[in-house]
Design an enzyme around this catalytic site. Sequence first.
Site, PDB file in Angstrom:
ATOM      1  N   ARG A  84      -2.900   2.075  -2.607  1.00 45.04           N
ATOM      2  CA  ARG A  84      -2.258   2.199  -1.186  1.00 45.04           C
ATOM      3  C   ARG A  84      -3.031   1.024  -0.526  1.00 45.04           C
ATOM      4  NH1 ARG A  84      -1.848   6.496  -3.644  1.00 45.04           N
ATOM      5  NH2 ARG A  84      -4.034   6.128  -4.306  1.00 45.04           N
ATOM      6  N   THR A  85      -4.196   0.714  -0.241  1.00 41.60           N
ATOM      7  CA  THR A  85      -4.943  -0.161   0.376  1.00 41.60           C
ATOM      8  C   THR A  85      -4.332  -1.485   0.100  1.00 41.60           C
ATOM      9  OG1 THR A  85      -6.941   1.038   0.570  1.00 41.60           O
ATOM     10  CG2 THR A  85      -7.107  -0.965   1.250  1.00 41.60           C
ATOM     11  N   LYS A 114     -17.246 -15.499 -15.199  1.00 42.44           N
ATOM     12  CA  LYS A 114     -18.113 -16.530 -15.602  1.00 42.44           C
ATOM     13  C   LYS A 114     -19.502 -16.833 -14.774  1.00 42.44           C
ATOM     14  CE  LYS A 114     -13.729 -18.950 -16.239  1.00 42.44           C
ATOM     15  NZ  LYS A 114     -12.863 -20.201 -15.936  1.00 42.44           N
ATOM     16  N   ARG A 135     -12.319  -5.689  -1.130  1.00 37.99           N
ATOM     17  CA  ARG A 135     -12.886  -4.270  -1.547  1.00 37.99           C
ATOM     18  C   ARG A 135     -13.744  -4.777  -2.758  1.00 37.99           C
ATOM     19  NH1 ARG A 135      -9.509   1.083  -3.058  1.00 37.99           N
ATOM     20  NH2 ARG A 135      -9.618   1.063  -0.738  1.00 37.99           N
ATOM     21  N   HIS A 163     -15.193   2.040   5.161  1.00 40.21           N
ATOM     22  CA  HIS A 163     -13.738   1.744   4.818  1.00 40.21           C
ATOM     23  C   HIS A 163     -13.192   1.889   6.232  1.00 40.21           C
ATOM     24  CE1 HIS A 163     -10.122   1.009   2.906  1.00 40.21           C
ATOM     25  NE2 HIS A 163      -9.883   2.108   2.184  1.00 40.21           N
TER      26      HIS A 163
END
Length: 336
Positions: A84-85, A114, A135, A163
């Site tokens: 969704r986000t 890496k 995120r 959030h």
Amino acid sequence: MEATKLEPLFNLQELEAKLNGNGRARANGLTGWDILSVDQFDRDKLAYIFGRAEEMREMVERVHGVDLLKGRVLACLFYEPSTRTSASFIAAMERLGGSVIPITQGVQFSSVSKGETLADTIRTLEQYADVIVLRHPEIGSARMAAEAAGVPVINAGDGPGEHPTQALLDLFTIKEEMGRIDGLKVAMVGDLRFGRTVHSLTKLLLHFDVSLRFVSPEILRMPLKIMNEVRDKGLDARETHDVADVIENADVLYVTRVQKERFSDLDQYNEVKDQYIITPDLMRQAKEKMVVMHPLPRVGEISPEVDADPRAAYFRQVQNGMYIRMALLAAVLGKA
């Protein structure tokens, strides 16, 4: 006989001028902002963003998209899975005429594998993008990214921390569904310990005259720090282990899943994961005028049979997320 002149039902130029805001973004101090925490928002800024989101919804419903952010680029950097986000931010940018660099899958195969630091990744992406959405599983990662970046950074979730854009869309949904925020009784149910959505929403609700009820197992109670903030504001707030204690009086029932990925002990997770399930039988005890919300995904805590209940707002909540994120992207890029 002279023909009657019909006024157009929708004036795209007028709406685009409205969306450009005639300097309101600067007046509201949002241009160039990093969006890291709900602590950045007061009632005035909330009202401003909600007003912009309503205009974005009007635009999408009428003409689907505009070129407000044409030529601008969004980098979507997701170190954790998201449906969704990430999709919401991508849709928001494209509805506004911008383009997207989507780094939402396979981050483990990128330069991160890496040994590249988050700061170096951010400094690289800002060479391509005008705004970065991040995120990350670690608390404080968004703030670290913002310190490294020369372009706005938007926090799309930092582990069990915050959030903020989810909280903004949640509060917007409450306002749209109930017509107001002040005077409501809001009950939050489920994982209140690790649930960043309830942490951020609770902080936003501190700006309003609301009653709060927190329903959770003992091991998933709302963190003491947030409970102290609630008490310092003098709000009516109580904790309970039983959703039956709150269902009759709740105006908003905000349900969260128990997050398996936050548990190191799976026995503990299995013990609490099915403790709260919202069913049609339970909903018969609720008010006729109330709303059931969920940040999604759900894994059984709301019965699918509840979806047909007009009080179930979680998919309308998802749609509201796009409008809020459109408003935020336009604002931080100086086009609100």
